[in-house]
Scaffold this motif. Sequence first.
Motif, short mmCIF file in Angstrom:
data_model
loop_
_atom_site.label_atom_id
_atom_site.label_comp_id
_atom_site.label_asym_id
_atom_site.label_seq_id
_atom_site.Cartn_x
_atom_site.Cartn_y
_atom_site.Cartn_z
N GLY A 255 10.51 5.14 -13.44
CA GLY A 255 12.07 5.26 -13.02
C GLY A 255 12.77 5.09 -11.93
O GLY A 255 13.93 6.00 -11.21
N ALA A 256 11.05 5.10 -10.90
CA ALA A 256 11.38 5.06 -9.54
C ALA A 256 11.69 4.06 -8.78
O ALA A 256 11.38 2.93 -9.11
CB ALA A 256 10.60 6.50 -9.08
N TYR A 257 12.49 3.84 -8.02
CA TYR A 257 13.16 3.07 -6.94
C TYR A 257 11.88 2.67 -6.09
O TYR A 257 12.05 3.89 -5.14
CB TYR A 257 14.78 2.94 -6.76
N THR A 258 11.66 1.25 -5.96
CA THR A 258 11.17 1.48 -4.04
C THR A 258 11.73 0.08 -3.48
O THR A 258 11.92 -0.41 -4.03
CB THR A 258 9.87 0.77 -4.97
N VAL A 259 11.51 0.64 -2.40
CA VAL A 259 12.22 -0.42 -0.89
C VAL A 259 10.99 -0.45 -0.37
O VAL A 259 10.05 0.03 -0.03
CB VAL A 259 12.79 0.92 -0.25
N ARG A 260 11.49 -1.94 -0.32
CA ARG A 260 10.14 -2.52 0.74
C ARG A 260 10.54 -3.14 1.54
O ARG A 260 11.56 -3.20 1.76
CB ARG A 260 9.17 -3.97 -1.07
N GLY A 261 9.11 -3.54 3.09
CA GLY A 261 9.86 -4.60 3.93
C GLY A 261 8.74 -5.80 3.45
O GLY A 261 8.09 -5.97 3.02
N PRO A 262 9.32 -6.58 4.49
CA PRO A 262 8.19 -7.89 4.29
C PRO A 262 6.94 -7.39 4.90
O PRO A 262 5.83 -6.55 5.71
CB PRO A 262 8.41 -9.01 5.63
N GLU A 263 5.55 -8.47 4.35
CA GLU A 263 4.02 -7.90 4.56
C GLU A 263 3.67 -7.82 6.36
O GLU A 263 3.95 -9.02 7.39
CB GLU A 263 3.22 -9.15 4.09
N ALA A 264 3.10 -7.12 6.88
CA ALA A 264 2.96 -7.08 8.49
C ALA A 264 4.79 -6.31 8.95
O ALA A 264 4.26 -6.73 10.20
CB ALA A 264 2.26 -8.15 8.87
N GLY A 265 5.39 -6.59 8.42
CA GLY A 265 6.33 -5.49 8.76
C GLY A 265 6.45 -4.06 9.73
O GLY A 265 5.19 -3.71 9.80
N ASP A 266 7.43 -3.83 10.02
CA ASP A 266 7.77 -2.36 11.14
C ASP A 266 7.81 -1.18 9.80
O ASP A 266 8.66 -1.23 9.47
CB ASP A 266 9.04 -2.92 11.37
N PRO A 267 6.37 -0.53 9.69
CA PRO A 267 6.99 0.28 8.81
C PRO A 267 8.31 1.13 9.16
O PRO A 267 8.25 1.66 8.30
CB PRO A 267 5.05 1.36 9.34
N ALA A 268 7.88 1.62 10.35
CA ALA A 268 9.15 2.78 10.46
C ALA A 268 10.79 1.98 9.87
O ALA A 268 11.35 3.34 9.91
CB ALA A 268 9.43 2.95 11.83
N SER A 269 10.79 0.64 10.49
CA SER A 269 11.93 -0.02 9.37
C SER A 269 12.47 1.00 8.03
O SER A 269 13.47 0.80 7.59
CB SER A 269 11.74 -1.19 10.15
N VAL A 270 10.65 0.43 7.93
CA VAL A 270 10.49 0.27 6.03
C VAL A 270 11.53 2.16 5.67
O VAL A 270 11.92 2.29 4.65
CB VAL A 270 9.59 0.74 5.40
N ALA A 271 10.54 2.73 6.59
CA ALA A 271 10.93 4.30 6.03
C ALA A 271 12.03 4.73 6.44
O ALA A 271 13.11 5.09 5.50
CB ALA A 271 10.12 4.88 6.71
N PHE A 272 12.78 4.36 7.01
CA PHE A 272 14.70 4.36 7.34
C PHE A 272 15.54 4.16 7.00
O PHE A 272 16.10 4.66 6.02
CB PHE A 272 14.29 3.88 8.93
N ASP A 273 14.83 3.05 6.23
CA ASP A 273 15.52 2.41 4.65
C ASP A 273 15.73 2.86 3.93
O ASP A 273 16.49 3.35 2.67
CB ASP A 273 15.57 0.24 4.82
N ALA A 274 14.50 4.06 3.20
CA ALA A 274 14.16 3.92 2.02
C ALA A 274 14.87 5.46 1.98
O ALA A 274 15.68 5.70 0.89
CB ALA A 274 12.74 4.38 2.47
N VAL A 275 14.82 6.14 3.21
CA VAL A 275 15.27 8.08 3.29
C VAL A 275 17.27 7.36 2.87
O VAL A 275 17.73 7.57 2.86
CB VAL A 275 15.16 7.87 4.65
N LYS A 276 17.78 6.28 3.84
CA LYS A 276 19.10 5.55 3.82
C LYS A 276 19.19 5.04 2.30
O LYS A 276 20.87 6.09 1.60
CB LYS A 276 19.51 4.28 4.45
N GLU A 277 18.17 4.83 1.50
CA GLU A 277 19.09 3.91 0.51
C GLU A 277 18.85 5.59 -0.55
O GLU A 277 19.76 5.90 -1.43
CB GLU A 277 18.07 3.47 -0.04
N GLY A 278 17.76 6.52 -0.25
CA GLY A 278 17.79 7.88 -0.87
C GLY A 278 19.63 8.07 -1.02
O GLY A 278 19.98 9.34 -1.51
N LYS A 279 19.83 8.39 0.23
CA LYS A 279 21.07 9.13 0.30
C LYS A 279 21.97 8.53 0.05
O LYS A 279 23.01 8.92 -1.18
CB LYS A 279 21.52 9.09 2.28
#
Length: 400
Positions: A255-279
């Motif tokens: 039951g954990a939500y997963t934040v993804r990005g486009p393949e070969a996208g910017d990893p830092a952007s995905v990490a940033f969005d994941a923390v934002k979603e978590g907040k």
Amino acid sequence: METVILAVVIAVVVLGALGGLIVGSRRRKPLPPAPPKTPDITAPPAEPHVGEEAETPSDEERRSIEEVGLPGASAPVGVEEPPTVEAPPIEIPEPSAGRLVRLRARLSRSQNALGKGLLTLLSREHLDEETWEEVEDTLLTADVGVLPTEELVERLRERVRVLGTRTPVELRGLLREELLALVGTDMDRTVKTEPEARKPGIVMVVGVNGTGKTTTTGKLARVLVADGRTVVLGAADTFRAAAADQLQTWGERVGAYTVRGPEAGDPASVAFDAVKEGKEMGVDVVLIDTAGRLHTKTGLMDELGKVKRVVEKHAPLDEVLLVLDATTGQNGLVQARVFAEVVDITGIVLTKLDGTAKGGIVVAVQRELGVPVKLIGLGEGADDLAPFEPEAFVDALIGD
């Protein structure tokens, strides 16, 4: 004479004419009607043609279209409804407390060679220099490391000399105390996921390709859920196509939500969005899975530093866990050094510890980085990631 011949000829002609009339009349006689044909029951019914009359309507009362109803009235005519996909059932993971004790049998099967080998050597009647060299070799083979091995052998020699008699029970207790001191019982091995005065806790997982990093991140989510935490997963390994799918599957199971990005996208952007979603979701923990960095690729290691800096625009990282494959032995120390230079490692996860007799890597990697082993992997099962407990580990090393 001629008269007689002529009469004969005339008679023949007359007879021939009469015979022809008779034969002709017989030929003109109508043939009897043909018997009726048996209908071919295998032949298909004839198709109706344009202009043919329809069958006589029956006396059945006509019904309106509302009364008859249309087939599949819930969907437009000619459009098939997509199959219903049921969400996978949410699993209840096994509690993390005491996992290592439950998994001790797996650990002892692979590590007994170290403990039993040492006990056998120490039980010899005469402990000469050759025996102590064998003790050193046993420890080095188990990847304990040169300096820790020298320290342990020196302490053992002194205590055995003072002890005098060496019963099996005394030797086992002596070895257990010294190994515990070597592994360390005073380190804080708690995975920090509950920072004070803010949510969520932020954990970044790093490691070389092939160490089981993404799987470990998924299993860690299970550990946290088992302890009553809510989790968001950040699939920042965008360079490996299957990594995000794999991580999302792990998340869906608990039951954990997963934040993804486009393949070969910017990893830092995905990490940033994941923390934002978590907040925004108000979860307890955000776990960020990074790409498996080859420690020889300087550019990729710099990018890992970028991920860390971008995440810290939201909040400081609470944990940076380095995943190491226990079967790689001393080579894992080379990897550990490079990662420690890029990000501040706060804890170590040793995977595949059930598949090697080199359990001494626990001691060596702690000495190398100055940080504790916090989790160990002891199999491929979903709940085979366990918090590291020094006492249970040493007991598995030396057996009962």
